[in-house]
Motif scaffolding. Structure first.
Motif, mmCIF file in Angstrom:
data_model
loop_
_atom_site.group_PDB
_atom_site.id
_atom_site.type_symbol
_atom_site.label_atom_id
_atom_site.label_comp_id
_atom_site.label_asym_id
_atom_site.label_seq_id
_atom_site.Cartn_x
_atom_site.Cartn_y
_atom_site.Cartn_z
ATOM 1 N N LYS A 387 0.824 -1.211 0.000
ATOM 2 C CA LYS A 387 0.000 0.000 0.000
ATOM 3 C C LYS A 387 0.860 1.264 0.000
ATOM 4 O O LYS A 387 0.459 2.302 -0.528
ATOM 5 N N ALA A 388 2.045 1.145 0.605
ATOM 6 C CA ALA A 388 2.920 2.316 0.716
ATOM 7 C C ALA A 388 3.754 2.548 -0.543
ATOM 8 O O ALA A 388 4.457 3.558 -0.639
ATOM 9 N N LEU A 389 3.692 1.638 -1.494
ATOM 10 C CA LEU A 389 4.469 1.803 -2.728
ATOM 11 C C LEU A 389 3.980 3.004 -3.522
ATOM 12 O O LEU A 389 2.802 3.393 -3.423
ATOM 13 N N SER A 390 4.866 3.536 -4.329
ATOM 14 C CA SER A 390 4.460 4.599 -5.246
ATOM 15 C C SER A 390 3.551 3.993 -6.317
ATOM 16 O O SER A 390 3.516 2.763 -6.498
ATOM 17 N N LYS A 391 2.869 4.860 -7.026
ATOM 18 C CA LYS A 391 1.956 4.387 -8.070
ATOM 19 C C LYS A 391 2.710 3.570 -9.127
ATOM 20 O O LYS A 391 2.248 2.530 -9.590
ATOM 21 N N SER A 392 3.905 4.051 -9.479
ATOM 22 C CA SER A 392 4.670 3.356 -10.528
ATOM 23 C C SER A 392 5.187 2.007 -10.027
ATOM 24 O O SER A 392 5.254 1.039 -10.781
ATOM 25 N N ASP A 393 5.537 1.929 -8.757
ATOM 26 C CA ASP A 393 5.993 0.639 -8.217
ATOM 27 C C ASP A 393 4.830 -0.356 -8.127
ATOM 28 O O ASP A 393 5.004 -1.553 -8.384
ATOM 29 N N LYS A 394 3.676 0.156 -7.749
ATOM 30 C CA LYS A 394 2.495 -0.735 -7.735
ATOM 31 C C LYS A 394 2.225 -1.257 -9.142
ATOM 32 O O LYS A 394 1.932 -2.437 -9.338
ATOM 33 N N GLU A 395 2.357 -0.349 -10.109
ATOM 34 C CA GLU A 395 2.132 -0.742 -11.499
ATOM 35 C C GLU A 395 3.120 -1.827 -11.907
ATOM 36 O O GLU A 395 2.777 -2.795 -12.588
ATOM 37 N N ALA A 396 4.368 -1.670 -11.455
ATOM 38 C CA ALA A 396 5.405 -2.658 -11.788
ATOM 39 C C ALA A 396 5.078 -4.019 -11.178
ATOM 40 O O ALA A 396 5.176 -5.055 -11.843
ATOM 41 N N LEU A 397 4.667 -4.008 -9.923
ATOM 42 C CA LEU A 397 4.358 -5.280 -9.256
ATOM 43 C C LEU A 397 3.174 -5.967 -9.937
ATOM 44 O O LEU A 397 3.193 -7.189 -10.174
ATOM 45 N N LEU A 398 2.185 -5.185 -10.288
ATOM 46 C CA LEU A 398 1.008 -5.763 -10.953
ATOM 47 C C LEU A 398 1.357 -6.249 -12.356
ATOM 48 O O LEU A 398 0.822 -7.261 -12.816
ATOM 49 N N LYS A 399 2.276 -5.559 -13.006
ATOM 50 C CA LYS A 399 2.718 -6.007 -14.332
ATOM 51 C C LYS A 399 3.432 -7.356 -14.214
ATOM 52 O O LYS A 399 3.240 -8.256 -15.033
ATOM 53 N N PHE A 400 4.244 -7.479 -13.177
ATOM 54 C CA PHE A 400 4.918 -8.766 -12.958
ATOM 55 C C PHE A 400 3.877 -9.879 -12.734
ATOM 56 O O PHE A 400 3.967 -10.953 -13.332
ATOM 57 N N LEU A 401 2.885 -9.587 -11.887
ATOM 58 C CA LEU A 401 1.861 -10.610 -11.615
ATOM 59 C C LEU A 401 1.066 -10.957 -12.871
ATOM 60 O O LEU A 401 0.511 -12.046 -12.993
ATOM 61 N N ASP A 402 1.057 -10.018 -13.791
ATOM 62 C CA ASP A 402 0.354 -10.230 -15.054
ATOM 63 C C ASP A 402 1.168 -11.094 -16.027
ATOM 64 O O ASP A 402 0.696 -11.435 -17.104
ATOM 65 N N SER A 403 2.383 -11.407 -15.627
ATOM 66 C CA SER A 403 3.270 -12.137 -16.547
ATOM 67 C C SER A 403 3.476 -13.594 -16.146
ATOM 68 O O SER A 403 4.073 -14.364 -16.894
ATOM 69 N N ILE A 404 2.997 -13.962 -14.961
ATOM 70 C CA ILE A 404 3.356 -15.309 -14.458
ATOM 71 C C ILE A 404 2.227 -16.316 -14.684
ATOM 72 O O ILE A 404 1.132 -15.945 -15.003
#
Lengths: 404, 112
Positions: A387-404
Motif C-alpha cells: 500500500k505504501a508503494l508509489s503508483k509506478s511501483d504498484k504498477e510494476a508489481l502488478l505487471k509482474f503478476l500479469d506475466s506469471i
C-alpha cells in the motif's frame, strides 16, 4: 548466427531510418533475454508426453466434459452436471463463475469437525427433478456448523506438476514457530488420515487422485467404487426412487482418466513481453515481489521429484505458492478444515493469475490489487508495504503478476 | 458324560470360530494397507495397521468370483482425530487366490 549477420549487413547497407529501430529491437532481445522456448498454450497437454499419454489426456478430457443426467448418475444432490461446467474459463480446465457453499464446525482452540455425517463440508446447491418434486431443492447448511464459506472454482492448469512435488520439498518451507522472525509461519495442513495436504483452498487434500475421486460424488452426485453410496441430504439418505442410476455411477477407470487429463494439463504459459518497457516494468515488479516478502509464501518455484513420466520428471514448477496454510487474519476467516483454523488458508497458486476474472478463495475481490489489499494476518506487513508503494511501483508489481 | 463331550466340542468349535474370525480381521487389516477409500476431504489412505483402531466384520458375501465384506472401522492417524467409518471391501478371485480390488467408503463420522 546467420540471422544476426544478416541484421548487421542490413544495418550497414539498408535503409538508414531502420537502423535505430532494428538496433533497439536487437538491444531489447539481448538485454531483456526473451526466452523463445515454445510453451504449451493454455489447455494444452504438457510438452514431452508420449503418444500413449497424449491419448490418455484426450480420453480424460472427454470424461471431464461428460454431462451427467439423473439417468447416468447425476445427483440427486449436485453442484454441476460436469467437471467442465465449472472448470471452463478461459478454456476447459480453467476457473469458473460458480460459487460453492462449504460448512464445518470449529470449536476453539483446535477442534474441527467437517460434518461428514451431516452433509459437510460441501453443501450441494442443486437437485435433480425427482428430488425437487419432493420439495428438496438443495442441501442446507447443517445446524451444527459454526461457519459457512464461499468457494470459487480453482483453475487446474499445472496441477500434475504440483502433485509431483515431493512432500519433503513442501515441508522444507514450514516455519510454524516463525524461527526466522519474519512474521510468517506457514505449516502444512493434514488430510484426515495424516498425510500432508496440498490441494484445496485449505490444503486438506493430499493428492490429485484424491481430489478427483471426491469431486464426482461431492460436485456431481456421481457415485464411484470408492464412494459407492449417494451423498446424504444433511445426513439423511436420499429418498427411495430419486436415484435411478445403479451404483457405482462411474468406474475407477473414469476417475483415473480424469486424473490423467489434469495430471497432463500444462501450466499456464508465462508471458514474454514484446516491448522493453513492459519487460523492465515486470522485472522491477519481480524484485519488489521479493523485497515485500510476497515470495516467502508465494514461493516462485519448486521442483518435481523423480517420475516415470518424463514430462513430470524433475521439472521446475513456477507455482508461486508454498502449498502451506497461513493465518490471513480475521477479515478473511471462514471455515476450519483439517488442521487449518478458520483464518488459515493455503497460499494461493499465482501461476496463470492473468487468466482469472476474480480473486481470493471466494471470488470476492474484483482485481489483483484488491486481493492484495485484503491480505491480513501473516501477510499484513507485506500488504502495508504494498500500500505504501508509489503508483509506478504498484504498477510494476502488478505487471509482474500479469506475466506469471 | 455325553453332555460333557458335547460341551467340549461346542467350546472347541467356538474357539475355532473366534480364532478364524480374528485371523480374518487381521488379514483384512493387512490387505487394506495401500488402499484409498472416499475422496477429497473424505479420503482415507490406509497407511499402517496402527491407524485401524478397530475393525468389525458386519457382513460377508461370496460367490465364485467376488467376495464382499461390509466392515465397521475406527480410524485414527498419528496425533489426529478419531473417525468412525463403514466400508465395503471387495475381493476378486485370481489364480493365486483372493485379491483385494478396492474399498468403498459407505459412511464417515468424526468421533468426539
Amino acid at each position: 548466427m546467420k540471422r544476426g549477420a544478416n541484421y548487421q549487413w542490413r544495418s550497414r547497407e539498408g535503409n538508414t531510418k531502420a537502423v535505430p529501430a532494428i538496433g533497439a529491437l536487437v538491444c531489447c532481445f539481448v538485454l531483456c533475454g526473451c526466452k523463445t522456448a515454445k510453451q504449451p498454450e493454455l489447455g494444452e497437454p504438457l510438452a514431452g508426453l508420449t503418444p500413449t499419454q497424449q491419448a490418455e489426456f484426450r480420453e480424460g478430457k472427454a470424461v471431464f466434459q461428460r454431462e451427467f443426467t439423473p439417468e447416468t448418475g447425476l445427483g440427486p444432490l449436485f453442484n454441476s452436471v460436469s467437471c467442465a461446467e465449472c472448470h471452463e474459463h478461459p478454456v476447459i480446465g480453467g476457473s469458473g463463475d460458480e460459487i460453492e457453499v462449504h460448512a464445518t464446525r470449529f470449536v476453539f482452540p483446535n477442534s474441527c469437525d467437517p460434518l461428514f455425517d451431516q452433509g459437510g463440508p460441501v453443501i450441494q446447491q442443486d437437485a435433480t427433478p425427482l428430488l425437487r418434486a419432493l420439495g428438496i431443492l438443495k442441501e442446507q447448511v447443517p445446524s451444527r456448523a459454526t461457519a459457512q464459506a464461499h468457494r470459487s472454482t480453482p483453475p487446474l492448469f499445472g496441477f500434475g506438476l504440483v502433485d509431483a512435488i515431493p512432500e519433503k520439498t513442501v515441508l522444507s518451507h514450514e516455519d510454524p514457530h516463525d524461527r526466522d522472525l519474519n512474521g510468517i509461519s506457514g505449516r502444512a495442513n493434514r488430510a484426515i488420515d495424516g498425510r500432508a495436504g496440498r490441494f484445496g483452498r485449505k490444503a486438506a487434500v493430499a493428492t490429485l487422485f484424491d481430489f478427483n475421486a471426491g469431486a464426482f460424488p461431492q460436485e456431481q452426485g456421481v457415485t464411484t467404487p470408492l464412494s459407492p453410496v449417494e451423498e446424504t441430504i444433511n445426513g439423511t439418505p436420499v429418498p427411495a426412487g430419486t436415484d435411478p442410476a445403479p451404483d457405482p455411477e462411474v468406474t475407477r477407470v473414469d476417475i483415473d482418466k480424469v486424473t490423467e487429463f489434469i495430471r497432463f494439463l500444462a501450466p499456464p504459459p508465462r508471458v514474454c513481453f514484446t516491448n522493453c518497457h513492459d519487460r523492465h516494468l515486470a522485472s522491477h515488479g519481480e524484485k519488489l515481489f521479493k523485497a515485500l516478502n510476497c515470495a516467502v509464501c508465494h514461493v516462485p518455484k519448486m521442483k518435481t521429484g523423480p517420475s516415470d513420466i518424463r514430462a513430470l520428471d524433475r521439472k521446475n514448477v513456477h507455482l508461486y505458492s508454498d502449498l502451506l496454510v497461513h493465518d490471513m487474519g480475521p477479515a478473511l476467516a471462514d471455515i476450519c478444515l483439517g488442521q487449518a483454523h478458520p483464518s488459515e488458508f493455503r497460499t494461493e497458486l499465482l501461476m496463470g493469475l492473468r487468466f482469472r476474472e476474480h480473486f481470493l478463495h471466494d471470488a470476492s475481490a474484483r482485481t489483483v490489487q484488491e486481493a492484495i489489499e485484503r491480505h491480513g494476518g501473516e501477510a499484513r506487513r507485506s500488504r502495508d508495504n504494498f500500500k505504501a508503494l508509489s503508483k509506478s511501483d504498484k504498477e510494476a508489481l502488478l505487471k509482474f503478476l500479469d506475466s506469471i | 458324560m455325553k453332555s460333557l463331550k458335547s460341551l467340549i466340542i461346542m467350546a472347541v468349535v467356538c474357539v475355532a470360530v473366534v480364532l478364524a474370525s480374528a485371523s480374518e480381521v487381521d488379514q483384512l487389516k493387512v490387505d487394506l494397507i495401500g488402499q484409498t477409500m472416499g475422496g477429497r476431504e473424505k479420503s482415507w489412505k490406509f497407511q499402517s495397521v496402527d491407524q485401524i483402531k478397530e475393525l468389525v466384520i458386519k457382513n460377508k458375501t461370496e460367490d465364485l468370483q467376488k467376495r464382499v465384506y461390509t466392515i465397521g472401522l475406527q480410524l485414527q492417524a498419528a496425533g489426529g482425530d478419531k473417525y468412525a467409518a463403514e466400508a465395503k471391501v471387495e475381493y476378486w478371485k485370481t489364480t493365486s487366490g483372493w485379491k483385494i480390488d478396492h474399498v468403498g467408503l459407505l459412511s464417515l463420522k468424526k468421533m468426539d
